[in-house]
Design an enzyme around this catalytic site. Sequence first.
Site, mmCIF file in Angstrom:
data_model
loop_
_atom_site.group_PDB
_atom_site.id
_atom_site.type_symbol
_atom_site.label_atom_id
_atom_site.label_comp_id
_atom_site.label_asym_id
_atom_site.label_seq_id
_atom_site.Cartn_x
_atom_site.Cartn_y
_atom_site.Cartn_z
ATOM 1 N N GLU A 247 0.885 -1.174 0.000
ATOM 2 C CA GLU A 247 0.000 0.000 0.000
ATOM 3 C C GLU A 247 0.917 1.217 0.000
ATOM 4 O OE1 GLU A 247 -3.245 0.069 -0.186
ATOM 5 O OE2 GLU A 247 -3.871 -1.933 0.384
ATOM 6 N N CYS A 281 -1.941 9.014 2.727
ATOM 7 C CA CYS A 281 -1.643 8.532 1.369
ATOM 8 C C CYS A 281 -2.695 8.966 0.366
ATOM 9 C CB CYS A 281 -1.495 7.017 1.373
ATOM 10 S SG CYS A 281 -2.804 6.236 2.296
HETATM 11 P P1 NDP Z 1 8.415 4.555 4.941
HETATM 12 O O1 NDP Z 1 8.359 3.788 3.676
HETATM 13 O O2 NDP Z 1 9.589 5.401 5.198
HETATM 14 O O3 NDP Z 1 8.281 3.588 6.188
HETATM 15 C C1 NDP Z 1 7.215 2.671 6.324
HETATM 16 C C2 NDP Z 1 7.666 1.497 7.174
HETATM 17 O O4 NDP Z 1 8.656 0.754 6.460
HETATM 18 C C3 NDP Z 1 8.340 1.919 8.478
HETATM 19 O O5 NDP Z 1 8.007 0.976 9.473
HETATM 20 C C4 NDP Z 1 9.810 1.849 8.113
HETATM 21 O O6 NDP Z 1 10.650 1.677 9.235
HETATM 22 C C5 NDP Z 1 9.834 0.620 7.233
HETATM 23 N N1 NDP Z 1 10.974 0.526 6.321
HETATM 24 C C6 NDP Z 1 11.805 1.512 5.894
HETATM 25 N N2 NDP Z 1 12.760 1.004 5.081
HETATM 26 C C7 NDP Z 1 12.539 -0.338 4.997
HETATM 27 C C8 NDP Z 1 13.184 -1.403 4.314
HETATM 28 N N3 NDP Z 1 14.250 -1.206 3.553
HETATM 29 N N4 NDP Z 1 12.682 -2.657 4.458
HETATM 30 C C9 NDP Z 1 11.584 -2.885 5.217
HETATM 31 N N5 NDP Z 1 10.934 -1.901 5.900
HETATM 32 C C10 NDP Z 1 11.395 -0.643 5.783
HETATM 33 O O7 NDP Z 1 7.059 5.400 4.992
HETATM 34 P P2 NDP Z 1 6.583 6.477 6.059
HETATM 35 O O8 NDP Z 1 6.508 5.888 7.432
HETATM 36 O O9 NDP Z 1 7.354 7.715 5.855
HETATM 37 O O10 NDP Z 1 5.081 6.666 5.548
HETATM 38 C C11 NDP Z 1 4.784 7.491 4.483
HETATM 39 C C12 NDP Z 1 4.456 6.731 3.224
HETATM 40 O O11 NDP Z 1 3.439 5.766 3.459
HETATM 41 C C13 NDP Z 1 3.886 7.640 2.161
HETATM 42 O O12 NDP Z 1 4.506 7.389 0.918
HETATM 43 C C14 NDP Z 1 2.418 7.256 2.125
HETATM 44 O O13 NDP Z 1 1.795 7.495 0.901
HETATM 45 C C15 NDP Z 1 2.464 5.826 2.431
HETATM 46 N N6 NDP Z 1 1.167 5.381 2.932
HETATM 47 C C16 NDP Z 1 0.377 4.593 2.145
HETATM 48 C C17 NDP Z 1 -0.888 4.224 2.567
HETATM 49 C C18 NDP Z 1 -1.749 3.325 1.752
HETATM 50 O O14 NDP Z 1 -2.650 2.719 2.336
HETATM 51 N N7 NDP Z 1 -1.547 3.182 0.465
HETATM 52 C C19 NDP Z 1 -1.417 4.706 3.835
HETATM 53 C C20 NDP Z 1 -0.505 5.509 4.581
HETATM 54 C C21 NDP Z 1 0.737 5.822 4.127
HETATM 55 P P3 NDP Z 1 11.334 2.949 9.989
HETATM 56 O O15 NDP Z 1 10.520 4.143 9.671
HETATM 57 O O16 NDP Z 1 11.231 2.563 11.414
HETATM 58 O O17 NDP Z 1 12.736 3.018 9.499
#
Ligand code: NDP
Length: 474
Positions: A247, A281
Amino acid sequence: MEARLFVGGQWVEGGARIEVRNKYSGEVIGTIPEARREDVQAAVEAAQHGAAVMAELPAHRRGEVLRRAAELIRDRREEFARTIAAEAGKALKFARIEVDRAVSTFTVASEEAKRVHGETVPMDAVPAGEGYFGFWVRRPVGVVAAITPFNFPLNLVAHKVAPALAAGNAVVLKPASTTPLTAVMLCQVLAEAGLPAGALNLVVGPGGTVGEWLVTDPRVAKVSFTGSPPVGRRITEIAGIKKVTLELGNTSPVVVAPDVDLDFVARRCAVGAYYNSGQVCISVQRIYATREAYEPFLDRFVQASQAMVVGDPLDERVDVGPMIDEREARRIEAWVEEALAGGARVLTGHRRERAVYWPTVLADVKPEMKVVAQEAFAPVASVIRSDDFEQALEQANATEYGLQAAVFTRDVDRVFRAIRRLNFGGVIINDTPAYRADHMPYGGVRGSGIGREGVRYAIEEMTNIQMVVIRTGS
Ligand code: NDP
């Protein structure tokens, strides 16, 4: 809160403690240990045991645990809302809505747990099937890794944990490092609701380490990820052979036809663009108004944007709190500067104090500007003049993303034209793309991801079809 990790039904220590801060005041509101590699290994192992128990747990018992969890979340509504407001910076009034939505998500999951079923297959539809009886059932995949973002620290976790458990799986949850405390509370709730040990495990730490250890672990059968597009792409590269739901982001468009109540549309668009500081998002980002609607809409939208109360998210009156950190606020400030240098005009906002960025309306933007072409994920919306409704649909479609799009019109022909033309996972008519009810199928096409959530649809993604064929001998 001095929190711990949750592994195999126990609260356990891990590595060095991560500080969790109030995103408005900067004050430390809790700490939690960062999971080391051995903690992640232990969590996956515990989940394997939990998965075996969950697969044997009768559907009515799984439903009962989830129903009880919904009640316990409701009992702790204010505590959850205040934790979300503090650790995510979400205005309290919207944090409360998030808690209510999580109650709905768990309630729906408690019902769906009892409706996981297959169908019979008319084997004799082909000559090779004569003399055979066939049916299929849904089997839980086993261990689900749930990786979640910071912007809905409760309900987006609920959208993974609740359907996974409803389907009879176990979960290893890795919430965003900036917002783990709400996830800790959710684990407390599920333990109290009677969830078997190991069915839900919590590990915390950076995505680049803890997240990737989970994604690459061969014992994990399914990765359910919500987050940014680059991380989603990375997950598909490293996951190996396992089911993956992604997502991801969007550059949510709104099309405004001239036949609507522009005061209403402007007010709805302002909420859709600025709540949670636009860090949603499906946040309103690109508004295409037809020639006749453009000027009157723009005036009203600027007024509605200026009416937003900006400040401490724990203040009852506030609509817009801080962004997740100052770096993000500086990033969007730079994107807007770049747009202004390229000829865009700012009509209100574009003011920053630390992590707080004021609701900002842009006009005269160009399609290639970052504020239009890339996911802004900030309280910034652009209003764009379209020659007519057809052109507005074309402009709305001209994006690499495809999560949700919205159209405001009273004309039924336009409604059906929009539904056919818009290549998005969701099309919302007469409300903004930020609309979502928690049981509807929800997810993107194109760069916005793979798969659907919305409890029943997530259950489909978190189960495998098992076909049974019986030779009847007749
Ligand atoms: P990130 O992609 O930065 O992080 C999301 C999660 O992934 C966090 O728990 C993060 O850990 C983890 N993560 C980061 N790098 C990796 C990796 N290499 N491998 C596995 N996991 C990883 O997103 P944000 O938290 O900044 O959220 C914003 C984004 O989420 C926006 O692009 C938004 O559009 C999207 N989003 C989509 C939704 C949907 O339903 N389509 C709903 C809400 C948001 P950590 O941060 O602890 O490093």
